[in-house]
Enzyme design. Structure first.
Site, mmCIF file in Angstrom:
data_model
loop_
_atom_site.group_PDB
_atom_site.id
_atom_site.type_symbol
_atom_site.label_atom_id
_atom_site.label_comp_id
_atom_site.label_asym_id
_atom_site.label_seq_id
_atom_site.Cartn_x
_atom_site.Cartn_y
_atom_site.Cartn_z
ATOM 1 C CG HIS A 236 15.334 6.917 4.369
ATOM 2 N ND1 HIS A 236 16.570 6.678 3.832
ATOM 3 C CD2 HIS A 236 14.448 6.627 3.388
ATOM 4 C CE1 HIS A 236 16.434 6.249 2.582
ATOM 5 N NE2 HIS A 236 15.140 6.217 2.279
ATOM 6 C CG ASP B 296 32.510 32.426 -8.951
ATOM 7 O OD1 ASP B 296 31.514 31.734 -8.680
ATOM 8 O OD2 ASP B 296 33.530 32.463 -8.242
ATOM 9 C CD1 TRP C 37 8.161 11.386 2.493
ATOM 10 C CD2 TRP C 37 8.696 13.454 1.797
ATOM 11 N NE1 TRP C 37 7.668 11.550 1.218
ATOM 12 C CE2 TRP C 37 7.985 12.799 0.762
ATOM 13 C CE3 TRP C 37 9.141 14.756 1.576
ATOM 14 C CZ2 TRP C 37 7.710 13.406 -0.469
ATOM 15 C CZ3 TRP C 37 8.858 15.358 0.353
ATOM 16 C CH2 TRP C 37 8.150 14.683 -0.654
ATOM 17 C CB SER D 178 20.019 26.371 2.117
ATOM 18 O OG SER D 178 20.915 25.785 1.230
ATOM 19 C CB SER D 179 16.909 24.933 -1.828
ATOM 20 O OG SER D 179 15.911 24.832 -0.902
ATOM 21 C CG HIS E 295 3.552 16.593 -8.707
ATOM 22 N ND1 HIS E 295 3.691 15.221 -8.706
ATOM 23 C CD2 HIS E 295 3.933 17.006 -9.933
ATOM 24 C CE1 HIS E 295 4.101 14.825 -9.909
ATOM 25 N NE2 HIS E 295 4.260 15.894 -10.667
ATOM 26 C CD GLU F 145 11.455 19.034 -3.348
ATOM 27 O OE1 GLU F 145 11.440 20.264 -3.532
ATOM 28 O OE2 GLU F 145 12.494 18.380 -3.091
ATOM 29 C CE1 TYR G 96 8.007 15.337 -13.624
ATOM 30 C CE2 TYR G 96 6.261 15.927 -12.107
ATOM 31 C CZ TYR G 96 6.747 15.125 -13.113
ATOM 32 O OH TYR G 96 5.984 14.111 -13.593
ATOM 33 C CB SER H 243 20.034 16.034 -22.510
ATOM 34 O OG SER H 243 18.753 15.650 -22.112
ATOM 35 C CG HIS I 239 -0.836 12.764 -8.807
ATOM 36 N ND1 HIS I 239 -0.232 13.218 -9.943
ATOM 37 C CD2 HIS I 239 0.116 12.797 -7.849
ATOM 38 C CE1 HIS I 239 1.033 13.504 -9.678
ATOM 39 N NE2 HIS I 239 1.271 13.262 -8.414
ATOM 40 C CG HIS I 240 0.829 13.044 -4.271
ATOM 41 N ND1 HIS I 240 1.839 12.118 -4.214
ATOM 42 C CD2 HIS I 240 1.196 13.933 -5.221
ATOM 43 C CE1 HIS I 240 2.779 12.443 -5.083
ATOM 44 N NE2 HIS I 240 2.417 13.539 -5.701
ATOM 45 C CE LYS J 247 12.561 16.812 -20.538
ATOM 46 N NZ LYS J 247 13.805 17.366 -21.030
ATOM 47 N NE ARG K 107 4.611 5.392 1.742
ATOM 48 C CZ ARG K 107 4.656 6.628 1.199
ATOM 49 N NH1 ARG K 107 3.644 7.083 0.479
ATOM 50 N NH2 ARG K 107 5.702 7.380 1.374
HETATM 51 C C1 HEM Z 1 5.283 9.784 -15.443
HETATM 52 C C2 HEM Z 1 5.392 10.514 -14.427
HETATM 53 C C3 HEM Z 1 4.791 10.271 -13.052
HETATM 54 C C4 HEM Z 1 3.518 9.957 -12.691
HETATM 55 C C5 HEM Z 1 2.358 9.736 -13.624
HETATM 56 C C6 HEM Z 1 3.489 9.867 -11.252
HETATM 57 C C7 HEM Z 1 2.364 9.588 -10.490
HETATM 58 C C8 HEM Z 1 2.348 9.451 -9.119
HETATM 59 C C9 HEM Z 1 1.180 9.217 -8.326
HETATM 60 C C10 HEM Z 1 -0.235 9.089 -8.869
HETATM 61 C C11 HEM Z 1 1.558 9.136 -7.026
HETATM 62 C C12 HEM Z 1 0.675 8.943 -5.797
HETATM 63 C C13 HEM Z 1 0.560 7.532 -5.416
HETATM 64 C C14 HEM Z 1 -0.174 7.335 -4.133
HETATM 65 O O1 HEM Z 1 0.255 7.869 -3.093
HETATM 66 O O2 HEM Z 1 -1.177 6.616 -4.142
HETATM 67 C C15 HEM Z 1 2.981 9.323 -6.991
HETATM 68 C C16 HEM Z 1 3.734 9.308 -5.847
HETATM 69 C C17 HEM Z 1 5.047 9.742 -5.805
HETATM 70 N N1 HEM Z 1 5.827 10.097 -6.886
HETATM 71 FE FE1 HEM Z 1 5.298 9.995 -8.824
HETATM 72 N N2 HEM Z 1 4.731 10.105 -10.765
HETATM 73 C C18 HEM Z 1 5.554 10.370 -11.834
HETATM 74 C C19 HEM Z 1 6.869 10.703 -11.789
HETATM 75 C C20 HEM Z 1 7.570 10.927 -10.634
HETATM 76 C C21 HEM Z 1 8.896 11.472 -10.569
HETATM 77 C C22 HEM Z 1 9.733 11.882 -11.772
HETATM 78 C C23 HEM Z 1 9.228 11.555 -9.265
HETATM 79 C C24 HEM Z 1 10.493 12.048 -8.604
HETATM 80 C C25 HEM Z 1 11.610 12.230 -9.141
HETATM 81 C C26 HEM Z 1 8.112 11.052 -8.502
HETATM 82 C C27 HEM Z 1 8.095 10.970 -7.136
HETATM 83 C C28 HEM Z 1 7.039 10.529 -6.394
HETATM 84 C C29 HEM Z 1 7.048 10.430 -4.972
HETATM 85 C C30 HEM Z 1 8.209 10.818 -4.055
HETATM 86 C C31 HEM Z 1 5.806 9.916 -4.591
HETATM 87 C C32 HEM Z 1 5.344 9.521 -3.205
HETATM 88 C C33 HEM Z 1 5.136 10.614 -2.268
HETATM 89 C C34 HEM Z 1 4.732 10.060 -0.925
HETATM 90 O O3 HEM Z 1 3.553 9.746 -0.734
HETATM 91 O O4 HEM Z 1 5.613 9.931 -0.048
HETATM 92 N N3 HEM Z 1 7.129 10.668 -9.370
HETATM 93 N N4 HEM Z 1 3.457 9.508 -8.294
HETATM 94 CU CU LIG Z 2 3.043 13.811 -7.685
#
Ligand code: HEM
Ligand SMILES: [Cu+2]
Lengths: 196, 537
Positions: B87, B116, B152, B180-181, B264, B266, B268, B279, B313-314, B342, B461
């Site tokens: 998923h 194009d 994933w 591809s990307s 990370h 990714e 963004y 916008s 931070h992950h 923004k 989770r």
């Molecule tokens: C204000 C901005 C953001 C902050 C401060 C932030 C912070 C964090 C932090 C600290 C984690 C880790 C949590 C943990 O595993 O204990 C996390 C996980 C995640 N964040 Fe964010 N994040 C932000 C914005 C975003 C955005 C814009 C996206 C995607 C469009 C995103 C997607 C994810 C994803 C996919 C995970 C989980 C990854 C995984 O463990 O599977 N985050 N974020």
């Molecule tokens: Cu991150």
């Protein structure tokens, strides 16, 4: 139009160079990571070769508690325990501790012990003059051994560290072992039991 | 589809002359197989993304059905893990990213006045290898021992020591997706650098183009690192290397560093184009210029740069030393400053505007509110000491679904509603669209909001079972999930109607307040546009 095509081709070439460079960078992260951790000691890895024990001054004023934990990786059948669970040492003083292993399985197994120190920063100050973890350790079925580890704590150990833990994990590396000759284990205490 | 040009209403007749271009469009399947037209390829990408969205969504339904009640009832835990893994992979690489690439294909040339994309043949390739990547990934589910079940994020040693043989298929498919990307990104960059119409200076470029340009640079910087990571997993698993195996001198924690160095940026990659879309939409329906155009550009660039120094931070709970924890905590918090800029600009654009609430605007406003909720929970997660409690719980799941579903995916839906009339020349079925919006909005919050609570209370989770105390919330979450899934069939129905060119014809500008080159060409956008470049004042 052809000028435009050239322009495009040049740009694509530059971008492809970046892509290849970044692919290489991914792999370069591996040695970079090791070097970085070696210098800073932040991942709790100790050096895996013997340190020399030069006449270090023993700091009687400090007492550090060093704790030993043992673990076997999943699927590794050996018994593995620290004979000494905890020692109090003065920085600079040479100490010896011993670990017991036994191979209860019915075949030869070669093990590799990997140390990890917590808090990680203490790893840089743990100097091992002798360790079973420097080499792979073979044991044939039923064999047991007492494996020594000799170390001293560097007197430069940061002031705020009073206690640290050394964990050894035993991995089964038989499949990729350099030396399957179980007789070569220098720490072996007992011949394989007959009939096994 | 071939009948499309036959029906012509009086309004349409005004643009009749443009449809002359259409008569040399090749017909049938070969048109789509061999097309090098950016609009065709955009359409292919978008349909592909939508199909993947439904496939990945079906897997989410399996997950929610299993979690409807505590205990194990429907699927076995190994299959459950395969569902969460695939998923995630499908939604990230199969739905969100291709949808953005599809939008880029349709819109970037039209917005910068180019005929194009710069590299049309490569464009065809970069699309057509994608279906194979996902066929391989999906087929891995049927291999003996099952498909990938390591999440994933494919952490070692789960993916190296404890995985099945299907890992080889997983690695191969990720390689193809990456290629591809990367090709798509190279195409976008070259197009934007070399094909802008005269007078289209950097600081006149529409924000969707800007955000995509920066996204494309992120892509070519980090997709190769992902390719490296999967390659190392492959050799560790099958060829005896030990990059991530402690017994052989490697380090499993290093996997996480390499993965998140990609991971990370990714995230963004999946949100910057969304910022661009919002916008465009907000100024149109507020009938005002975008507040702070330049600050939007700089904010996007600084988010992209900062995204390279926050990856750990992950990994707060992996036992990093204190100074590293502090560094990554503050760097992460720093990113919320340009993100906040923004949100502030969008709100300031709406302030005292003459707002109207057409469907794209509804999605855009929902995006702003709900994405902000996701940003705030991200900020909570960034606080190292509390992350020790939240990490690997449903709180993290709630966070990233707010930013990805109500963020990225809502922005894609907003974009489709906004530009669809330009593509088809007909207004979509507004009643259906409103149903789609309101059903999605309510169900998505029912689905993801309670996840915050169960997460804070400690529900982990990626586990198919849970303790009794979480039962009520999980039932609500599952009901929300099923409702959200069903709501997407409204969208499907609407899209099918739109492709059959049903609906009222629209003007060239489509929306009263819309500005930009794409609104100056006829509706529907002819097969070839800007063959002589426009001059931008
Ligand atoms: C204000 C901005 C953001 C902050 C401060 C932030 C912070 C964090 C932090 C600290 C984690 C880790 C949590 C943990 O595993 O204990 C996390 C996980 C995640 N964040 Fe964010 N994040 C932000 C914005 C975003 C955005 C814009 C996206 C995607 C469009 C995103 C997607 C994810 C994803 C996919 C995970 C989980 C990854 C995984 O463990 O599977 N985050 N974020
Ligand atoms: Cu991150």
């Amino acid at each position: 139009m052809t000028q435009k095509n050239n322009q495009n081709r040049n740009m694509v070439l530059k971008l492809v160079v970046i892509v290849i460079g970044m692919f290489g960078f991914g792999f370069a992260l591996v040695p970079l990571y090791d070097v970085f951790c070696d210098i800073t000691g932040i991942n709790g890895k100790t050096r895996n070769s013997a340190a020399a024990y030069e006449a270090v001054e023993i700091d009687e004023s400090r007492e550090i508690t060093v704790e030993f934990i043992t673990r076997t990786n999943t699927g590794m059948p050996w018994e593995f325990r620290a004979e000494t669970k905890r020692v109090k040492v003065h920085p600079g003083e040479l100490n010896t501790v011993s670990f017991y292993v036994r191979n209860p399985a019915s075949g030869n197994i070669v093990a590799q012990a990997i140390p990890s120190v917590s808090p990680g920063l203490a790893a840089l100050y743990l100097n091992k003059t002798e360790c079973f973890c420097f080499n792979q350790q073979p044991l044939s079925a039923g064999q047991e051994a007492y494996m020594p580890m000799q170390f001293y704590v560097d007197p430069q150990l940061p002031e705020d560290i009073h206690y640290f833990t050394v964990q050894y994990t035993l991995y089964d590396v038989t499949a990729r072992a350099d030396d399957l000759d179980t007789q070569a284990n220098p720490f072996m205490t007992q011949q394989p039991e007959s009939g096994k | 589809m071939s009948k499309a040009t036959d029906v012509m209403t009086p309004d349409d007749a005004a643009h009749g002359h443009d449809e002359h271009h259409d008569h040399h469009i090749p017909k049938g399947i070969t048109r789509w197989l061999f097309t090098t037209n950016h609009k065709d390829i955009g359409t292919l990408y978008l349909w592909f993304a939508f199909i993947m969205f439904l496939v990945g969504g079906a897997m989410a339904m399996v997950i929610r059905a299993e979690l409807f009640q505590p205990g194990l009832q429907i699927v076995d835990p190994n299959f459950f893990n395969q569902m969460t893994t695939v998923h995630g992979l499908i939604m990230v690489f199969g739905a969100v990213m291709p949808a953005f690439t599809g939008l880029a294909n349709w819109l970037v040339p039209m917005m910068i006045g180019a005929p194009d994309m710069a590299l049309p043949r490569m464009n065809n390739w970069s699309f057509w290898i994608l279906p194979f990547a996902f066929l391989i990934l999906l087929s891995s589910l049927f291999v003996e021992g099952g498909g990938p079940a390591f999440g994933w994020t494919f952490y070692a040693p789960l993916s190296t020591t404890y995985s099945g043989d299907s890992t080889a298929l997983f690695v191969f498919s990720v390689h193809i997706m990456g290629i591809s990307s990367i090709m798509g990104a190279i195409n976008v960059i070259v197009t934007i650098f070399n094909m802008r119409a005269p007078g289209m200076t950097w600081m006149k470029m529409p924000l969707f183009v800007w955000t995509w340009l920066i996204t494309a640079f992120l892509l070519i910087a980090v997709m190769p690192v992902l390719a490296g990571a999967v390659t190392m997993v492959l050799t560790d698993k099958f060829f005896g290397t030990s990059f991530f195996d402690a017994a052989g001198g490697g380090d499993p924690v290093m996997f996480q560093h390499i993965f998140w160095f990609f991971g990370h940026p990714e995230v963004y990659i999946m949100i910057l184009p969304a910022f661009g879309i919002i916008s465009h939409i907000v100024p149109t329906f507020a009938r005002k210029r975008l507040f702070g155009y330049a600050s939007m550009v700089y904010a996007t660039a600084s988010i992209a740069l900062l995204s390279f120094i926050v990856w750990a931070h992950h990994m707060f709970t992996t036992g990093m030393p204190l100074f590293a924890e502090m560094f990554f905590m503050f760097a992460t918090m720093l990113i919320s400053v340009p993100t906040g800029v923004k949100v502030f600009n969008w709100v300031a654009t709406m302030w005292r505007g003459s707002l109207s609430f057409e469907v794209p605007m509804l999605f855009a406003i929902a995006f702003i509110v709900l994405f902000t909720i996701g940003g705030l929970s991200g900020l909570m997660l960034a606080i190292t000491p509390v992350d020790f409690q939240y990490h690997d719980t449903y709180f993290v799941v709630a966070h990233f679904h707010y930013v990805l579903v109500t963020g990225a995916i809502f922005s894609i839906m907003a974009a489709v509603y906004y530009w669809l009339p330009k593509w088809t020349g007909k207004m979509f079925d507004v009643t259906l669209a409103k149903w789609h919006f309101w059903c999605s909005l309510i169900s998505v919050n029912l689905l993801f909001f309670p996840m915050h609570f169960v997460g804070l209370a400690g529900m982990p989770r990626r586990i198919p079972d849970y303790s009794l105390q979480f039962a009520d919330f999980n039932q609500w979450i599952s009901i929300g999930g099923f409702a959200f899934g069903l709501s997407q069939f409204i969208f499907l129905a609407l899209l099918i109607k739109a492709c059959k060119k049903e609906g009222e014809p629209v003007s060239d500008q489509v929306w009263e307040g819309a500005e930009g080159l794409e609104w100056e060409i006829p509706s529907p956008a002819p097969y070839h546009t800007f063959e002589t470049p426009p001059v931008v004042k």
